[in-house]
Design a protein around this motif. Structure first.
Motif, PDB file in Angstrom:
ATOM      1  N   THR A  11     -10.331  18.506  -8.892  1.00  9.43           N
ATOM      2  CA  THR A  11     -11.654  18.845  -9.446  1.00  9.43           C
ATOM      3  C   THR A  11     -12.500  17.583  -9.531  1.00  9.43           C
ATOM      4  OG1 THR A  11     -10.657  20.612 -10.750  1.00  9.43           O
ATOM      5  CG2 THR A  11     -12.843  19.896 -11.425  1.00  9.43           C
ATOM      6  N   ASP A  12     -11.881  16.514 -10.069  1.00  5.91           N
ATOM      7  CA  ASP A  12     -12.616  15.243 -10.229  1.00  5.91           C
ATOM      8  C   ASP A  12     -13.034  14.673  -8.879  1.00  5.91           C
ATOM      9  OD1 ASP A  12     -12.155  15.588 -12.895  1.00  5.91           O
ATOM     10  OD2 ASP A  12     -10.461  14.204 -12.993  1.00  5.91           O
ATOM     11  N   LEU A  13     -12.089  14.687  -7.906  1.00  4.66           N
ATOM     12  CA  LEU A  13     -12.390  14.160  -6.572  1.00  4.66           C
ATOM     13  C   LEU A  13     -13.468  14.990  -5.881  1.00  4.66           C
ATOM     14  CD1 LEU A  13      -8.970  13.242  -4.933  1.00  4.66           C
ATOM     15  CD2 LEU A  13     -10.965  11.756  -5.230  1.00  4.66           C
TER      16      LEU A  13
ATOM     17  N   LEU B 249     -15.775  16.880  -7.215  1.00  5.52           N
ATOM     18  CA  LEU B 249     -17.090  16.704  -7.849  1.00  5.52           C
ATOM     19  C   LEU B 249     -17.710  15.379  -7.430  1.00  5.52           C
ATOM     20  CD1 LEU B 249     -19.251  17.706  -9.803  1.00  5.52           C
ATOM     21  CD2 LEU B 249     -17.986  16.630 -11.675  1.00  5.52           C
ATOM     22  N   GLN B 250     -16.856  14.358  -7.390  1.00  7.35           N
ATOM     23  CA  GLN B 250     -17.317  13.031  -6.975  1.00  7.35           C
ATOM     24  C   GLN B 250     -17.926  13.123  -5.572  1.00  7.35           C
ATOM     25  OE1 GLN B 250     -13.952  10.403  -7.330  1.00  7.35           O
ATOM     26  NE2 GLN B 250     -15.168   8.620  -6.787  1.00  7.35           N
ATOM     27  N   GLN B 251     -17.219  13.849  -4.677  1.00  4.15           N
ATOM     28  CA  GLN B 251     -17.682  13.993  -3.289  1.00  4.15           C
ATOM     29  C   GLN B 251     -18.997  14.773  -3.227  1.00  4.15           C
ATOM     30  OE1 GLN B 251     -15.745  12.826  -0.387  1.00  4.15           O
ATOM     31  NE2 GLN B 251     -17.858  13.055   0.354  1.00  4.15           N
TER      32      GLN B 251
ATOM     33  N   LEU C 189     -21.286  15.075  -5.487  1.00  2.25           N
ATOM     34  CA  LEU C 189     -22.405  14.276  -6.014  1.00  2.25           C
ATOM     35  C   LEU C 189     -22.793  13.166  -5.036  1.00  2.25           C
ATOM     36  CD1 LEU C 189     -21.430  14.054  -9.804  1.00  2.25           C
ATOM     37  CD2 LEU C 189     -23.034  15.619  -8.701  1.00  2.25           C
ATOM     38  N   ALA C 190     -21.772  12.577  -4.362  1.00  2.79           N
ATOM     39  CA  ALA C 190     -22.056  11.508  -3.399  1.00  2.79           C
ATOM     40  C   ALA C 190     -22.833  12.076  -2.208  1.00  2.79           C
ATOM     41  CB  ALA C 190     -20.747  10.879  -2.940  1.00  2.79           C
ATOM     42  N   ASP C 191     -22.411  13.246  -1.725  1.00  2.90           N
ATOM     43  CA  ASP C 191     -23.099  13.867  -0.573  1.00  2.90           C
ATOM     44  C   ASP C 191     -24.522  14.268  -0.937  1.00  2.90           C
ATOM     45  OD1 ASP C 191     -20.883  13.503   0.969  1.00  2.90           O
ATOM     46  OD2 ASP C 191     -20.127  15.553   0.738  1.00  2.90           O
TER      47      ASP C 191
END
Ligand code: E4P
Length: 218
Positions: A202-204, A206-208, A210-212
């Motif tokens: 979930t954390d990974l 979401l990070q992706q 937001l980065a995209d």
């Protein structure tokens, strides 16, 4: 399954309540002492403070160990707030007190349950909740979850209304396993409740995301 938090810490109770998934609170004399709440009036005031945060059952434990004392104390606790549930230890005098409160329509939580026989007696006396302490059984190399399953079977056999309140929860797997067995309620620490939400993917993910999003909108 209902979620209760097992603490007397007002900050933690508020945080769990703010999550929007909290159904109630359990306390015990050790949890009160841990927060430095001592003296009869302070303890009573603290129960009211908890009731003012959470709109659900709040277990308040009697200190007396004789029937008359439990009745007196329990009636006073119940008069503090409509959401107070009188918490009574699983001893013969306690069974009598549970029967008394059940006939008066006052909710009870039979605590310190460690066997199916105790759970059966409490249900027959009309307890609203029984609290099997599964973590403490695990602590002595006995499978606490087996007890929850055994009580579930017995209560279903006879359609007892008493709710199984799985207590002494130590970690998120206890909560999930209790949900699989069909425990009506679980009471646990805030850490175990919050741990249910955690997953590295979930954390990974979401990070992706937001980065995209940031790349496309910069
Ligand atoms: C239940 O109502 C008790 O307060 C509690 O769950 C006991 O848990 P412990 O074994 O972590 O002290």
């Amino acid at each position: 399954m209902k979620f209760f938090i097992d603490t007397a810490n007002l900050k933690e109770i508020q945080e769990a309540n703010d999550l929007g998934i909290l159904d109630g609170v359990t306390t015990n004399p050790s949890l009160m002492a841990k927060e430095g709440i001592t003296g009869k009036q302070n303890i009573l005031d603290h129960y009211v403070a908890i009731c003012n945060i959470v709109d659900g059952p709040v277990s308040a434990e009697v200190i007396s160990t004789d029937y008359a004392g439990m009745v007196l104390e329990g009636e006073h606790l119940a008069s503090l707030h409509k959401n107070i549930v009188v918490k009574i230890p699983m001893i013969p005098e306690g069974i009598k007190a549970i029967k008394y409160f059940s006939e008066k329509g006052i909710e009870t939580n039979c605590t310190l349950v460690f066997s199916a026989g105790q759970a059966l007696l409490a249900a027959k006396a009309g307890a609203t909740y029984i609290s099997p302490f599964l973590g403490r059984l695990d602590d002595i190399s006995t499978n606490g979850l087996d007890l929850i399953a055994q009580i579930r079977l017995i209560y279903d056999n006879y359609a007892f209304n008493t709710q199984i309140l799985a207590a002494s929860i130590r970690h998120p797997m206890h909560i999930i396993n209790c949900a699989e067995i069909g425990s009506d309620v679980m009471t646990g620490p805030l850490s175990a409740i919050k741990a249910l939400a955690k997953h590295p993917l979930t954390d990974l993910g979401l990070q992706q995301f937001l980065a995209d999003h940031a790349k496309g909108n910069s």
